[in-house]
Design an enzyme around this catalytic site. Structure first.
Site, PDB file in Angstrom:
ATOM      1  N   GLN A  45      47.154  21.299  51.582  1.00  0.00           N
ATOM      2  CA  GLN A  45      48.272  22.592  49.833  1.00  0.00           C
ATOM      3  C   GLN A  45      47.887  21.279  49.187  1.00  0.00           C
ATOM      4  O   GLN A  45      49.008  21.998  48.344  1.00  0.00           O
ATOM      5  CB  GLN A  45      48.766  23.529  51.377  1.00  0.00           C
ATOM      6  N   ALA A  81      52.136  28.644  51.711  1.00  0.00           N
ATOM      7  CA  ALA A  81      50.713  28.857  50.997  1.00  0.00           C
ATOM      8  C   ALA A  81      50.670  30.144  52.651  1.00  0.00           C
ATOM      9  O   ALA A  81      50.727  30.136  53.409  1.00  0.00           O
ATOM     10  CB  ALA A  81      49.367  27.552  51.568  1.00  0.00           C
ATOM     11  N   LEU A  83      47.705  25.043  57.208  1.00  0.00           N
ATOM     12  CA  LEU A  83      48.017  25.505  55.860  1.00  0.00           C
ATOM     13  C   LEU A  83      49.422  25.958  56.492  1.00  0.00           C
ATOM     14  O   LEU A  83      49.685  26.182  57.372  1.00  0.00           O
ATOM     15  CB  LEU A  83      47.636  27.423  56.746  1.00  0.00           C
ATOM     16  N   ASP A  84      49.910  24.903  55.885  1.00  0.00           N
ATOM     17  CA  ASP A  84      51.317  24.929  55.370  1.00  0.00           C
ATOM     18  C   ASP A  84      52.335  26.312  55.139  1.00  0.00           C
ATOM     19  O   ASP A  84      51.739  26.539  55.053  1.00  0.00           O
ATOM     20  CB  ASP A  84      52.133  23.895  54.501  1.00  0.00           C
ATOM     21  N   VAL A  85      53.768  26.314  55.361  1.00  0.00           N
ATOM     22  CA  VAL A  85      54.515  27.219  55.535  1.00  0.00           C
ATOM     23  C   VAL A  85      54.354  27.933  54.300  1.00  0.00           C
ATOM     24  O   VAL A  85      54.460  29.080  54.214  1.00  0.00           O
ATOM     25  CB  VAL A  85      55.829  26.226  56.181  1.00  0.00           C
TER      26      VAL A  85
END
Lengths: 434, 260
Positions: free
Chosen positions: B194, B63, B59-61
């Site tokens: 994402q 999101a 899960l990237d920053v």
């Protein structure tokens, strides 16, 4: 310090916001942007039926001719095409305009199924293969008022339906399928003859071509037939050829028929109450639910308990019907669409709606139309998606693969598919852009 | 964890010298249970010095949403869950009228366009097309021979899924809200990142003859774990973690059994 130059600072939020607001706004489509209507073709191209000359005769020397177009290819047309039909190696496109040119044809023309196409090299002869959509001159009395409603193509003949001048037929007439008397040893190649049929009890609203016979449906709900009858496909009670359109009786006498369909030697008709009637060839169990004989020459009612039928489509060996609830039922022989195990059945089997895109996400997806080619089926959903299945003869399914398709498969077309016409080895679809 | 009462120290039987009753000098041996000094917490130190924690799907920053972590033995379950190839559900918020270089609203502006010709109907048509092409990709990347009867049966049930590596595939899209210029979609997908979802929002904008940026990406389901099971920051303590693990255990086991 040289000059008054100051090192640039990273722009802060306010400067970014101002730059953004000052940026120009582009407009690609206004509020009144209209959706364009387009024609897409795919399948076998050497006969010229796709209407793209560069597939058969490439414009540059190093390019190779394209034998098969496996995915939908856009065909540029001058007018909006409202009706299309695929025959055995040729295609007819019709527009309901009031201009003089209403019908275009391309593909095989060895028996003048596309009318007379004057050759530019030799003014007395006609083209045998027409590679791009060429206008077909119809002998209309009022060319600037009559509109062409529908076209239909058979093996070597074609029918054009107009709103006020009856039906025009052209092409092979060796079995009387053009509705005129059979002439012994008639040479059909390069013939200028286009016959006009007007004597029906009421206005003709649908024309359908079988392989070598023609069916006409009138506004009153009666069905007329002419042409070859050795399989009983004319439904007139005998197995001879008929050269004049004659009314059918049998189980459809007095019934208001709202749709007829045929492509090979079997015919189906749907009444306004949702009942299905069939006649013609039954070698592939198409009519086995009522009779054991392989040829039925009188229309028989098919007692299927599948609900009210809305539309029927006849292929060469398999048939499909669409019910009011949007379910597709198939029966007959061949690749019917329920996996490789179902090869033949006499009783209609339903294809699960989940194969047509019905899911928890879109529970209102249902099939809106069914069409049949010789050994292929096509289904159009109300969301504008096209599903095909059947024998993939020379790439006619349009899936991009050359293998046969045993269950409904989506064809990716850039737009919403409005109508599709299936032929033996090619298909034509009318699509509206987004 | 270390504050929780630890295991009771091992007991051992030792013979201890004890003064004998009556008369000094003679030492008797009395058997007694005495805790082993080696087990004493002051000798051993805190029981848990390190915890093995593994992370689930990335899960990237920018999101937010459900993020699965495995503790200790749970790490092995994590690899099994990854091989199950379950779908993940995101709510993606978008905004028409702008196009940026990294497809989100914090990037550098590339272009601004008009969007008043966009209606909900057009958007839903585009979403239907996206679903259609992704369905095809689903069937193609699942490496099943289309000519077999089992392929047909799986296709009817909708269970055909790519069980190996594949590019991101979207199994379902739905428009939740539409209020120009903002809109919100619910996307079910497989093997995605994402950034791919943001790129998809940008491409939807292009298809509608305008442009769009992605304002929000939130994962609401990751396989069997939903937002209801997830613990917000205020609940990052031992009790809630243990409860959460208990609640999910059964579901994870059934899912693994079903697939493998």
């Amino acid at each position: 310090r040289r000059g008054l130059a100051v090192a640039a600072r990273p722009p802060n939020t306010r400067q970014l916001r101002e730059a953004e607001e000052a940026a120009p706004v582009f407009q690609y489509a206004g509020k009144a942007a209209k959706r364009k209507d387009r024609v897409f073709v795919w399948g076998f191209s050497y006969s010229g039926a796709l209407g793209v000359p560069s597939f058969v005769k490439p414009d540059a020397g190093w390019k190779k001719p394209r034998r098969i177009q496996p995915t939908p290819y856009r065909l540029e047309t001058e007018e909006k095409i409202s009706s299309a039909a695929c025959g055995y190696g040729f295609t007819l496109l019709a527009s309901n305009t009031r201009d003089i040119t209403k019908v275009w044809g391309m593909g095989l023309n060895k028996e003048s199924q596309l009318g007379f196409q004057r050759s530019r090299r030799d003014q007395t002869k006609g083209y045998e293969y027409v590679l791009e959509p060429s206008p077909i001159p119809l002998p209309l009395e009022k060319p600037q008022q009559t509109r062409v409603l529908q076209v239909s193509c058979g093996r070597a003949h074609s029918l054009v339906l107009t709103d006020s001048e009856g039906v025009f037929t052209m092409g092979n007439n060796s079995y009387g399928q053009c509705g005129r008397k059979v002439v012994e040893d008639e040479i059909y190649s390069g013939s200028h003859l286009i016959h006009q049929l007007k004597e029906f009890d009421s206005r003709v609203v649908q024309v359908v071509c079988g392989q070598d016979h023609s069916l006409f449906r009138t506004k009153k709900g009666t069905v007329y037939a002419c042409g070859w009858g050795a399989d009983g496909q004319t439904g007139l009670g005998h197995y001879n050829i008929t050269s004049v359109p004659t009314q059918l009786h049998g189980d459809i006498a007095g019934v208001n028929i709202i749709q007829v369909s045929s492509y090979g030697d079997c015919c189906l008709a749907v009444s306004d109450e949702g009942e299905v009637f069939g006649w013609g060839n039954s070698e592939y169990l198409q009519l086995a639910s009522v009779t054991e004989t392989t040829q039925v020459n009188v229309p028989r009612h098919l007692p299927f308990k599948i609900g009210k039928v809305k539309e029927a489509a006849c292929g060469g060996t398999g048939n499909a019907v669409l019910t009011e609830e949007g379910n597709v039922f198939v029966w007959g022989y061949g690749i019917l669409g329920k996996g490789p195990n179902l090869i033949e059945t006499a009783v209609p089997e339903m294809i699960p709606p989940s194969l047509f895109g019905w899911s928890d996400f879109s529970p209102d997806t249902r099939v809106a139309h069914v069409r049949c080619g010789l050994s292929q089926f096509a289904a159009l959903t109300n969301k504008g998606e096209l599903f095909v299945w059947g024998k993939n003869l020379r790439g006619c399914l349009g899936t991009g693969r050359m293998e046969d398709q045993y269950f409904p498969w989506r064809v990716t077309v850039p737009g919403e598919v409005v109508d599709v016409a299936c032929g033996v080895d090619h298909m034509v679809s009318m699509v509206r852009s987004f | 964890l270390n504050a929780a009462p630890g295991r009771a120290p091992r007991q051992q039987v030792r013979f201890l010298p004890a003064p004998a009753p009556g008369g000094g000098g003679a030492v008797e041996v009395v058997a007694a249970r005495v805790p082993v000094l080696a087990d004493h917490p002051l000798v051993r130190g805190p029981r848990f010095k390190k915890l093995k924690i593994g992370a689930g799907h990335r899960l990237d920053v920018k999101a937010s949403g459900v993020f699965v972590l495995g503790i200790g033995h749970g790490n092995k379950l994590l690899t099994d869950l990854y091989n199950c190839h379950l779908t993940r559900v995101y709510t993606v918020g978008g905004r028409f009228g702008k196009a940026t270089d990294d497809f989100s609203d914090t990037g550098n502006l590339v272009e601004k366009t008009t969007f008043d010709h966009i209606t909900r109907e057009k958007l839903e048509r585009i979403l239907a097309v996206i679903q259609g092409t992704n369905q095809k990709a689903l069937l193609m990347y699942s490496n099943i021979d289309m000519k077999t009867q089992e392929a047909y049966e799986l296709a009817v049930k909708g269970l055909i899924r790519p069980m190996g590596k594949s590019p991101p595939i979207i199994t379902g899209v739905r428009c939740l809200q539409f209020a120009l210029p903002e809109f919100q979609l619910e996307i079910h997908c497989l093997h995605e990142t994402q950034q791919y979802l943001r790129k998809m929002v940008h491409e939807i904008g292009l298809e509608l003859k305008s442009s769009a940026v992605c304002t929000q990406v939130r994962r609401i389901r990751d396989g069997v774990f939903t937002v209801d099971d997830a613990l917000p920051r205020t609940q990052w303590n031992l009790q809630s973690i243990q409860e959460a693990i208990w609640n999910c255990q059964l579901r994870v086991e059934t899912e693994l059994e079903k697939t493998l």
